[in-house]
Scaffold this motif. Structure first.
Motif, short mmCIF file in Angstrom:
data_model
loop_
_atom_site.label_atom_id
_atom_site.label_comp_id
_atom_site.label_asym_id
_atom_site.label_seq_id
_atom_site.Cartn_x
_atom_site.Cartn_y
_atom_site.Cartn_z
N CYS A 195 0.82 -1.21 0.00
CA CYS A 195 0.00 0.00 0.00
C CYS A 195 0.86 1.26 0.00
CB CYS A 195 -0.93 0.00 1.22
SG CYS A 195 -2.24 -1.20 1.07
N ARG A 196 1.94 1.22 0.78
CA ARG A 196 2.78 2.41 0.86
C ARG A 196 3.40 2.70 -0.51
NH1 ARG A 196 7.79 3.32 1.34
NH2 ARG A 196 8.36 1.15 1.69
N ALA B 258 -7.57 10.19 0.27
CA ALA B 258 -6.32 9.43 0.43
C ALA B 258 -5.25 10.22 1.20
CB ALA B 258 -5.80 8.97 -0.93
N PRO B 259 -5.06 11.52 0.91
CA PRO B 259 -4.07 12.25 1.72
C PRO B 259 -4.38 12.18 3.22
CG PRO B 259 -4.65 13.54 -0.19
CD PRO B 259 -5.55 12.34 -0.19
N VAL B 260 -5.67 12.27 3.59
CA VAL B 260 -6.02 12.26 5.01
C VAL B 260 -5.90 10.85 5.59
CG1 VAL B 260 -7.90 12.61 6.65
CG2 VAL B 260 -7.46 14.31 4.87
N ARG B 261 -6.42 9.86 4.86
CA ARG B 261 -6.48 8.50 5.42
C ARG B 261 -5.16 7.77 5.28
NH1 ARG B 261 -11.06 8.18 8.47
NH2 ARG B 261 -12.16 9.99 7.66
N VAL B 262 -4.49 7.92 4.13
CA VAL B 262 -3.30 7.12 3.86
C VAL B 262 -2.04 7.85 4.32
CG1 VAL B 262 -1.95 5.98 2.08
CG2 VAL B 262 -4.44 5.98 1.94
N ASP C 95 -19.15 -1.66 -7.75
CA ASP C 95 -18.23 -1.77 -8.89
C ASP C 95 -16.81 -2.08 -8.42
OD1 ASP C 95 -16.73 -1.42 -11.15
OD2 ASP C 95 -17.06 0.75 -11.29
N PRO C 96 -16.18 -3.16 -8.93
CA PRO C 96 -14.81 -3.49 -8.50
C PRO C 96 -13.83 -2.36 -8.78
CG PRO C 96 -15.68 -5.16 -10.03
CD PRO C 96 -16.73 -4.13 -9.89
N GLY C 97 -14.17 -1.50 -9.74
CA GLY C 97 -13.31 -0.34 -10.03
C GLY C 97 -13.12 0.55 -8.81
N GLN C 98 -14.11 0.55 -7.91
CA GLN C 98 -14.01 1.36 -6.70
C GLN C 98 -12.90 0.86 -5.79
OE1 GLN C 98 -15.99 4.14 -5.70
NE2 GLN C 98 -16.35 4.12 -7.89
N THR C 99 -12.85 -0.46 -5.60
CA THR C 99 -11.78 -1.05 -4.78
C THR C 99 -10.43 -0.78 -5.43
OG1 THR C 99 -13.35 -2.80 -4.35
CG2 THR C 99 -11.12 -3.14 -3.57
N GLU C 100 -10.39 -0.94 -6.76
CA GLU C 100 -9.13 -0.71 -7.47
C GLU C 100 -8.65 0.72 -7.29
OE1 GLU C 100 -9.18 -1.73 -11.56
OE2 GLU C 100 -9.15 -3.87 -11.11
N ALA C 101 -9.58 1.66 -7.44
CA ALA C 101 -9.20 3.07 -7.29
C ALA C 101 -8.69 3.31 -5.87
CB ALA C 101 -10.39 3.97 -7.59
N LEU D 65 -8.88 -2.98 4.48
CA LEU D 65 -9.88 -2.57 5.47
C LEU D 65 -10.31 -1.13 5.28
CD1 LEU D 65 -8.91 -4.32 8.81
CD2 LEU D 65 -10.91 -4.67 7.36
N GLN D 66 -9.32 -0.25 4.97
CA GLN D 66 -9.67 1.16 4.73
C GLN D 66 -10.63 1.29 3.56
OE1 GLN D 66 -5.74 2.86 4.26
NE2 GLN D 66 -5.99 4.15 6.06
N SER D 67 -10.32 0.60 2.47
CA SER D 67 -11.18 0.75 1.29
C SER D 67 -12.55 0.13 1.56
CB SER D 67 -10.51 0.15 0.05
OG SER D 67 -10.73 -1.22 -0.01
N MET D 68 -12.58 -0.94 2.36
CA MET D 68 -13.86 -1.54 2.72
C MET D 68 -14.71 -0.56 3.52
SD MET D 68 -15.53 -4.30 2.28
CE MET D 68 -14.52 -5.70 1.86
N ARG D 69 -14.09 0.06 4.53
CA ARG D 69 -14.83 0.90 5.46
C ARG D 69 -15.22 2.24 4.84
NH1 ARG D 69 -14.54 4.07 9.79
NH2 ARG D 69 -12.47 4.84 9.28
N ARG D 70 -14.30 2.83 4.09
CA ARG D 70 -14.53 4.19 3.61
C ARG D 70 -15.18 4.23 2.22
NH1 ARG D 70 -14.74 8.38 6.43
NH2 ARG D 70 -14.17 9.55 4.59
N ILE D 71 -14.88 3.24 1.39
CA ILE D 71 -15.32 3.31 -0.01
C ILE D 71 -16.42 2.30 -0.31
CG2 ILE D 71 -14.55 3.25 -2.42
CD1 ILE D 71 -13.26 5.48 -0.67
#
Lengths: 254, 293
Positions: free
Chosen positions: A87-88, A115-119, B152-158, B167-173
């Motif tokens: 991820c980094r 992303a700037p805030v969360r990552v 849309d799987p594109g969301q996870t990819e983005a 986990l972040q992408s699951m929770r936030r997106i």
């Protein structure tokens, strides 16, 4: 590999029994703009997705800014990196998708600061300030609080570019950024990309926009059948392609 | 017309049949015992749904994990709890102390740190909560999973391309977008849960149904007391339905260009048009398209 932004060494990728990439070799220097063209199914997009490890390479090596992508060399063996390390590294590479992939439940501003805030754990106020500057640069400062589906395709793609730039990437990947756009909206997105190139961003662009490739790119790369068939300085490349497959492809689209 | 006739017939029966004993209904409708049962029913519903939603979301995320062991555990849980009747599960948890008289926390085959007597730890309330909540989690897991894979799987990819973790992408997106698909069946589940809590009466936990049963076992006014329960179930269900509308509306952000009006806004809009002066038809030259016909 020293000084190179990207080095691909015999990169292979197969999905099951389907070989998509069969030994791609490519080197990209910092501040260089490289356009990858080729027929659909030639592996252009897959190659791009391998660069930020959205796809794992099956064989070969990819180096970004001197670091191996997705793996670590330990005692002559390759070890896959842990999730947070992947991820980094991804956070240092910006990516723009054909279908924009903006987050539809967030406004333009929220998309850019997420992303700037969360990552990157940037302080929110600073992230907002920077996002405003970036959104202004892509010409959408009046759309900060709009939701993506209230914008045209071209505007959405410009937001997507601003979102990627907010992470201050050292390399930008564009996966057919204008292919899903109405013809009259293509120009505004290419214009943003052109300015980005002028600012010295290292860019790898998979595109069907030959005009853009000719005028903006430092190098054009033609891929077919999972390998790089031919590459060269764009004007010479388009004027007198050497390889018969390149000639055949260009004769069909130009 | 036929519908109206049928409705009128039903209304006539309900209101004129003396055996409904509406007087008795009114007499018991808001007694302490009934209200206490109602409160217990609502409490059970809320706690069981909270357990169900939290655990169900966890199970759904586990089920979609690339790790086969994690996904397998989730699959096994859902298979077992969806495969057995909830009434059996209620009875099972009620009598679990017969199986495990001592409950302890410690290292398997090693020392135990905390000891408890199962009989005192798992009373009817805890048994009811465990049975309903754990059972609900199995169903919620499938609902949440459906929501997640609808995004849309594109969301996870983005999200991944920006460097977000799984986990972040699951929770936030992903989950906020999955909500649009998750909410309607969850509303369904909540309403269903409200009524399923009545099964708990078999282990003598005094929720709404058990409360009216206790009264009619004494007075033998079975029908009117069941009507009391029926009316309360309907009232709470209606409140839940209204709540669902507003939650759905909240999560429609960014999907619809314009949110549907709330009933209040609709009412206001209606009143406003009543007050507005009628458009002057004479302003249009006769024969104009769209003019008065």
């Amino acid at each position: 590999m020293s000084g190179l932004m990207l080095r691909a060494d015999k990169v292979c990728k197969s999905f099951g029994r389907l070989d998509v990439l069969c030994g791609v070799d490519l080197e990209v220097a910092p501040r260089e703009v490289v356009c990858i063209i080729g027929p659909s199914g030639s592996g252009k997009s897959t190659f791009l997705r391998c660069i930020n490890h959205l796809e794992k390479v099956s064989a070969g090596e990819l180096w970004v800014d001197g670091e191996l992508v997705g793996y670590r060399q330990a005692g002559g063996k390759l070890q896959e990196l842990r999730d947070n390390e992947i991820c980094r590294k991804r956070s240092e590479i910006g990516m723009v998708f054909q279908r924009f992939n903006l987050f539809p439940h967030m406004t333009v501003l929220q998309n850019v600061i997420e992303a700037p805030v969360r990552v990157k754990r940037q302080e929110r106020g600073a992230a907002v300030d920077r996002a405003r500057t970036l959104i202004d640069r892509v010409g959408l400062s009046d759309k900060l609080d709009w939701y993506p589906n209230q914008l045209s395709g071209g505007q959405q793609q410009r937001v997507a570019i601003a979102r990627a730039l907010a992470m201050e990437p050292k390399l930008m990947l564009f996966d057919e950024p204008t292919s899903a756009l109405d013809p009259e909206l293509v120009g505004e997105v290419l214009e943003v990309m052109r300015r980005l190139a002028d600012d010295g961003m290292t860019m790898i662009v998979v595109t069907h926009e030959m005009g853009f490739a000719r005028e903006v790119a430092n190098r054009a790369v033609f891929m077919d059948g999972g390998v790089v068939v031919e590459e060269g300085e764009p004007r010479a490349f388009f004027a007198s392609p050497q390889h018969p497959r390149t000639q055949q492809f260009l004769s069909k689209i130009l | 017309m036929i519908v109206l006739v049928i409705a009128a017939t039903i209304a006539q029966t309900v209101f004129t049949n003396p055996r409904f004993q509406w007087g008795v209904v009114a007499q018991y409708f808001s007694t302490i015992q009934v209200l206490g049962g109602l409160l217990a029913t609502i409490e059970l519903t809320i706690v069981a749904m909270v357990i169900g939603i939290v655990l169900g979301t966890l199970l759904a995320v586990m089920r979609l994990s690339p790790n086969p062991l994690v996904a397998g555990i989730s699959w096994l849980y859902i298979w077992f709890l969806r495969g057995t009747p909830v009434l059996v599960q209620i009875l099972f948890w009620n009598f679990v102390s017969a199986l495990f008289p001592d409950i302890g926390l410690g290292i398997p085959f090693g020392p135990t740190f905390i000891h408890a007597n199962a009989n005192s730890l798992i009373g009817p309330f805890v048994a009811a909560i465990l049975a309903l909540g754990l059972n609900e989690a199995a169903y919620m897991a499938e609902i949440v999973r459906a929501g997640i894979i609808s995004v849309d799987p594109g969301q996870t990819e983005a999200a991944q391309a920006l460097g977000m973790t799984r986990l972040q992408s699951m929770r936030r997106i992903v989950l906020p977008q999955a909500m649009r698909v998750i909410i309607p069946p969850t509303g369904n589940e909540t309403i269903s849960m409200l009524k399923t809590t009545s099964l708990v009466s078999v282990i003598a936990y005094s929720e709404l149904l058990y409360s009216v049963q206790t009264i009619y076992n004494r007075t033998f006014q079975i029908i009117p007391l069941l009507m009391v329960a029926v009316i309360w179930y309907l009232i709470v269900t209606s409140v839940l339905t209204i709540g669902q509308f507003y939650i759905e509306r909240h999560f429609a952000r960014g999907t619809a260009r314009e949110l549907p009006p709330t009933p209040l806004q609709r009412l206001r809009g209606l009143l406003f048009t009543f007050h507005a002066p009628p458009a002057a038809p004479s302003a249009l030259p006769p024969g104009t398209l769209g003019g008065p016909r």
